[in-house]
Structure formats: C-alpha cells, structure tokens
Design a protein around this motif. Structure first.
Motif, PDB file in Angstrom:
ATOM      1  N   LEU A  23       0.851  -1.191   0.000  1.00  0.00           N
ATOM      2  CA  LEU A  23       0.000   0.000   0.000  1.00  0.00           C
ATOM      3  C   LEU A  23       0.885   1.239   0.000  1.00  0.00           C
ATOM      4  N   LYS A  24       0.440   2.227  -0.738  1.00  0.00           N
ATOM      5  CA  LYS A  24       1.205   3.463  -0.826  1.00  0.00           C
ATOM      6  C   LYS A  24       1.187   4.211   0.513  1.00  0.00           C
ATOM      7  N   ASN A  25       2.363   4.721   0.892  1.00  0.00           N
ATOM      8  CA  ASN A  25       2.492   5.546   2.086  1.00  0.00           C
ATOM      9  C   ASN A  25       1.987   4.924   3.380  1.00  0.00           C
ATOM     10  N   VAL A  26       1.909   3.586   3.410  1.00  0.00           N
ATOM     11  CA  VAL A  26       1.641   2.889   4.670  1.00  0.00           C
ATOM     12  C   VAL A  26       2.952   2.178   5.001  1.00  0.00           C
ATOM     13  N   PRO A  27       3.461   2.317   6.248  1.00  0.00           N
ATOM     14  CA  PRO A  27       4.723   1.648   6.561  1.00  0.00           C
ATOM     15  C   PRO A  27       4.700   0.162   6.172  1.00  0.00           C
ATOM     16  N   PHE A  28       5.857  -0.346   5.737  1.00  0.00           N
ATOM     17  CA  PHE A  28       5.941  -1.757   5.370  1.00  0.00           C
ATOM     18  C   PHE A  28       5.761  -2.616   6.611  1.00  0.00           C
ATOM     19  N   ALA A 142       1.552   1.044  -3.980  1.00  0.00           N
ATOM     20  CA  ALA A 142       2.770   1.854  -4.114  1.00  0.00           C
ATOM     21  C   ALA A 142       3.478   1.567  -5.432  1.00  0.00           C
ATOM     22  N   TYR A 143       3.582   2.604  -6.258  1.00  0.00           N
ATOM     23  CA  TYR A 143       4.205   2.449  -7.569  1.00  0.00           C
ATOM     24  C   TYR A 143       4.926   3.733  -7.927  1.00  0.00           C
ATOM     25  N   LEU A 150       6.871  -0.658  -5.529  1.00  0.00           N
ATOM     26  CA  LEU A 150       7.804  -0.460  -4.416  1.00  0.00           C
ATOM     27  C   LEU A 150       7.601  -1.554  -3.369  1.00  0.00           C
ATOM     28  N   THR A 151       8.720  -2.163  -2.977  1.00  0.00           N
ATOM     29  CA  THR A 151       8.651  -3.313  -2.081  1.00  0.00           C
ATOM     30  C   THR A 151       9.551  -3.108  -0.879  1.00  0.00           C
TER      31      THR A 151
ATOM     32  N   ILE B  65       6.919   9.658   6.621  1.00  0.00           N
ATOM     33  CA  ILE B  65       5.767   8.751   6.798  1.00  0.00           C
ATOM     34  C   ILE B  65       6.056   7.691   7.858  1.00  0.00           C
ATOM     35  N   CYS B  66       7.211   7.033   7.736  1.00  0.00           N
ATOM     36  CA  CYS B  66       7.467   5.933   8.682  1.00  0.00           C
ATOM     37  C   CYS B  66       8.566   6.268   9.679  1.00  0.00           C
ATOM     38  N   GLY B  80      11.432   1.312   4.938  1.00  0.00           N
ATOM     39  CA  GLY B  80      10.380   1.411   5.942  1.00  0.00           C
ATOM     40  C   GLY B  80       8.996   1.560   5.345  1.00  0.00           C
ATOM     41  N   CYS B  81       8.910   2.250   4.207  1.00  0.00           N
ATOM     42  CA  CYS B  81       7.628   2.398   3.520  1.00  0.00           C
ATOM     43  C   CYS B  81       7.917   2.840   2.083  1.00  0.00           C
ATOM     44  N   SER B  82       6.878   2.943   1.271  1.00  0.00           N
ATOM     45  CA  SER B  82       7.101   3.275  -0.142  1.00  0.00           C
ATOM     46  C   SER B  82       7.710   4.667  -0.303  1.00  0.00           C
TER      47      SER B  82
END
Lengths: 339, 182
Positions: A23-28, A142-143, A150-151, B65-66, B80-82
C-alpha cells in the motif's frame, strides 16, 4: 479439486509465480504493529468478500490455528517458512484448489502466489495477474515511474515478480552439473537453489530455477527467459539420463521401490531420497504400474506436518513408523487401482 | 584428516576465526562447513553491506511517513515504507543498481492501464498548481493596478492642492490610461 502435487509430472514438477505489492504511504510490514496488520487484513477480507475470479473465490483464513496446520501449509508450499513463524497474527486468502493465495503482511503487504503442476508459467502468471489487477484497481498500491512497484526489500523492486519452476534433475545432480548451471544462469539474472537445503543430502534432486532480477525487465521477458532456460535444462537432464547404465539404473530404482513397499521405519530424509529415485524410475518407464504423481505426493504427504494433520501429534520415532506404514499402504492401494 | 565436528567425513575446509584475540581453527568436512556457514550467515547483512554513504551524514534525514533514517534501512536491509524510496532516492540508487544492474523500471503495457503512476499524479498536480498560480497572478495584477491608481489619485489631489496644474493634468491622463488598460 486436486492439489499441484496430485498431478502427473515428469522433470518439471511445479511452477510458482509470486507478486509482491504494498500500500502506498503505509509503513511496510516490519514497521507495523499487530493492530494495523489486522486492519489491513480485514480490509482485504471485505474487498474479496464477493469477488469471484476466473478460478473461483479467494477465501479469507485467519491463521490463528494449530502449529501443525501451519506447518502443513508450509509443506504444501502455500505459505513461506518466514510467514509461518509469525502466522498466528496473520491471515491468508486461499482458492479452493489451493493454487492461488495472498499472504497478507508477509514481508510485503500482499504476496500473491500461484502454484501449478508442471512447467506452466504463462497460465500461472495469468492467474496471478488477475488478482494483481483487482488489488491495483481497488487499493492505492505503491508504484513509482522509475522504480516500478515499491517493495520492502529493494531486491523485489520493479515488477515485484518472482517466477520459479521446480525441476527434478537427478541425472544432472549425479554428474555434479548443478553448480555449473548455477554459474551460467546467474549471468542472465536467474538463480538455482536446492529445494530442501543443499548439503543436507535430502534434496530429493529437486531444484528451483527462478528469476533474480525484477527491475529493468518486463514480466513477459522475465518469464520468457526463465521458460527458455528451463526447457534447456530439461533437455540436458533427458540427455544425461541416457548415460545411466540400464541395469544399474533399474537396480537403483527397484531397490528404492522395494524399500518404500516394505520398510517399517522411514525417516523423512530417507523417504525423500527413495521417492526421488522412484520418480526417476517412473518417468523413465522402468516402473510401469505406478502413476507419475505418486512420488511427489509421497514427498509432500509424508512430511511431518502433513502426517500429523492426518494421524495426530506424534513423537519423531513414532512418526517414522507411521510414515513407513502410510507409504506401504499408499503404494499397495495405488497398485490395486484403489486410488 | 577427519572433520573436527562430526568426526566421520574427511575434512575439506579450514575455518579460522579470531574473537577477542582468541584464535579458533577448525578443519571441517563440506557438510559441516556448510552448516557452520549457514548459521553465521545473515542475508540482511549481505544486503546492507551494499549500501554506500557515511552513516553520520545520513542520520539527519528521516522519512516523514514511517520515520526511518537511511541508517535504519542500512541496518535492516529493508525500506520502511514506499515513501522511503522517494526521500532517499539518491542514497538508494547505487545500491539498486548493484542488485538489479538497472535503475529504471520498464512497465508492461497492461499495467499502465490500471496503475496510478507518478506522472498521472504529477500532471494532475502541475495542472492544479498552474491554475492556482494563474489565479494568484491575476489577483496580484488586479491588486497592483488598484494600488497604482490609488497612489496616482493621491498624488493628483496633492498636486491640485499645491496648484501644480501641469502635473495634475499629467496625473489625470495617467490615471485614465491606467483605468482603461486591462
């Protein structure tokens, strides 16, 4: 419906496609707490509730289940060992025939996986792309134009696609050709690895060939490269098999069958080695009265988690006895055409 | 020589470690050596070793963001995030190149149909921004025009008061010209 290991296969045993999305802009995932993971999981549950794909529905399964059940999911190659370690607080979406799945919040937010018998890359990718399209259309994925999808791990950037084919190549293994293959295919962005850990002696001659590079190459090219190389390795294996001396080969194969039919105690490692020899014998037409699917089915169904799923929890030594018993009965039933 | 660990196979590998000045030498067979290597081998470290840059310098910047710093990313080998890929674009680049040999994604046509690309957003954004800018410019122009006229009228009043009629006539013409201009 049948699982991938219930189908008759020769040298190419199975095909796996995995697509990583976030998901875009959500922490991994490594930065998420349990609550947020649950939130994402439930969002997917809701999203997939009424969706029917060409292959059917993806059912939401909370993995707060028995350790043994989780282990058997790993053994059937539905979830990764890493995911199994944290599975209690995670969820999975799974198709009825277990060929299509989404692991939610594994390393990436979503890992779409398709596993099919034989070398079936295009068909597997088609199914995975169908799920991917649905996720991309309904979620903010997320692209970036430069880096693609983005991974969490930069090694998956770009397409986020990992395609692999599992090959049964005992003849190439026998002539120590695996490291040569590994060296040459690494130059074109592919990699080979033993399925059950090299050096353990229990590889069952099963190797996975997969793409390593995901950035700067389209999905189609990555799959075509893999298909081309896989076909060549299969041809090479066929050629090398012809170099076996016929009587010696028959001896190895029938000894394996004899043990599988008569042993009273079988360790997991021994079973794998024997089943691999049996597979070679069946594919080469030396053993004629046993169908091709039997060896892989034995390898998967005699793994500890699967055995315990069937027969309940056991100590390792009890399990070895149960494994031998299951194996004897299974081959007997197959020969009597009861399965 | 037999393997020091299992004592069964012939040793093929010599592993020497020095920890706090204590030298430990082992002669192992390939099987035990592989186990030894696997247990001490951390893939994340392997990935993080590919990162460049001076950690002290990188510490300042962090993702909005993160909250990850590039140091965090170096240590874990994971973003950490995109948004991190955007914030640490330059730091990431050599590393991504060393993994993939490329730094530019080639999109498949079918994806372009349903993936929201940066460009789409950018064009949307730039158009918005342009529109806003135009609006602001127009307003500014309008304001400055009014201000100018006001100033001129003030001067005109002053000129009349001081009976400088020639100046007043000039100012009157200027005001009229200004009022008639767009």
């Amino acid at each position: 419906m049948a699982n991938w290991y219930d189908e008759n296969t020769d040298i190419a045993v199975s095909t796996r496609i995995r697509i990583a999305r976030n998901l875009k802009n959500v922490p991994f995932t490594n930065k998420l707490n349990d609550e947020k993971i649950k939130e994402i999981s439930l969002k997917i549950k809701e999203l997939l509730k009424d969706k029917v794909f060409s292959f059917g529905k993806l059912e939401y399964i909370s993995l707060n289940i028995d350790d043994n059940e989780i282990e058997s999911l790993v053994e059937r190659h539905i979830i990764s060992p890493d995911f199994a370690n944290v599975a209690k607080k995670r969820a999975l979406c799974l198709s009825e025939d277990e060929s299509v799945s989404i692991m939610i919040c594994e390393e990436d937010h979503f890992r779409i996986q398709v596993i099919l018998p034989g070398c079936n890359l295009k068909e597997a990718y088609k199914k995975a792309a169908e799920v991917d399209e649905f996720l991309c259309k309904n979620l903010n994925i997320a692209y970036s134009d430069t880096l693609g999808f983005l991974t969490e791990c930069p090694s998956n950037l770009g397409t986020g696609l990992r395609a692999s084919v599992m090959l049964h190549i005992p003849a190439l293994e026998n002539v120590n050709a695996i490291s040569n293959i590994s060296d040459s295919i690494s130059k074109i962005g592919l990699t080979v690895r033993g399925l059950y850990g090299e050096g353990s002696g229990a590889t069952a001659s099963l190797y996975q060939i997969s793409n390593q590079v995901t950035l700067g190459i389209t999905e189609e090219d990555a799959i075509n490269n893999l298909k081309g190389i896989t076909d060549q390795i299969i041809e090479e294996e066929k050629k090398t098999r012809k170099e076996f001396l016929p009587v010696q080969l028959s001896d190895v194969v029938f000894r394996a069958l004899g043990t599988l039919e008569n042993a009273r105690i079988l360790s997991g490692k021994e079973l794998m080695t024997l089943a691999s020899k049996l597979k070679l014998g069946i594919t080469e037409g030396i053993i004629k009265n046993i169908p091709k699917y039997v060896s892989m089915k034995l390898i998967i169904e005699c793994s500890p988690g699967m055995l315990q799923k069937k027969f309940g929890l056991m100590e390792p030594n009890e399990r070895d006895i149960k494994r031998a018993e299951y194996c004897r009965n299974f081959i007997k039933d197959v020969k009597n055409n009861e399965i | 020589m037999l393997c020091n660990k299992c004592g069964k196979n012939y040793a093929t590998t010599h592993i020497k470690t020095v920890i706090n000045g204590v030298v430990n030498e082992q002669y192992l067979c390939s099987e035990c050596a592989a186990k030894e290597k696997n247990s001490s081998f951390d893939f994340n470290n392997l990935i993080s070793s590919l990162f460049y840059g001076n950690p002290a310098e990188l510490q300042e910047k962090c993702c909005n963001i993160c909250g990850s710093t590039f140091n965090d990313i170096i240590n874990s080998g994971k973003a950490g995030c995109s948004n991190c890929y955007d914030i640490f674009k330059e730091e990431f680049e050599p590393y991504i190149k060393s993994i993939h040999g490329h730094t530019k994604h080639i999109p498949a046509e079918n994806y372009l149909k349903y993936v929201k690309t940066d460009n789409a957003e950018e064009t949307e954004n730039t158009e918005n921004i342009k529109e806003q800018n135009n609006k602001i410019n127009n307003e500014n122009k309008e304001n400055s025009k009014n201000n100018k006229i006001e100033a001129l009228e003030k001067e005109l009043k002053q000129a009349v008061k001081e009976e400088r009629y020639e100046d007043a006539a000039k100012l009157r013409d200027e005001i009229n010209a200004e009022k008639n201009s767009n």
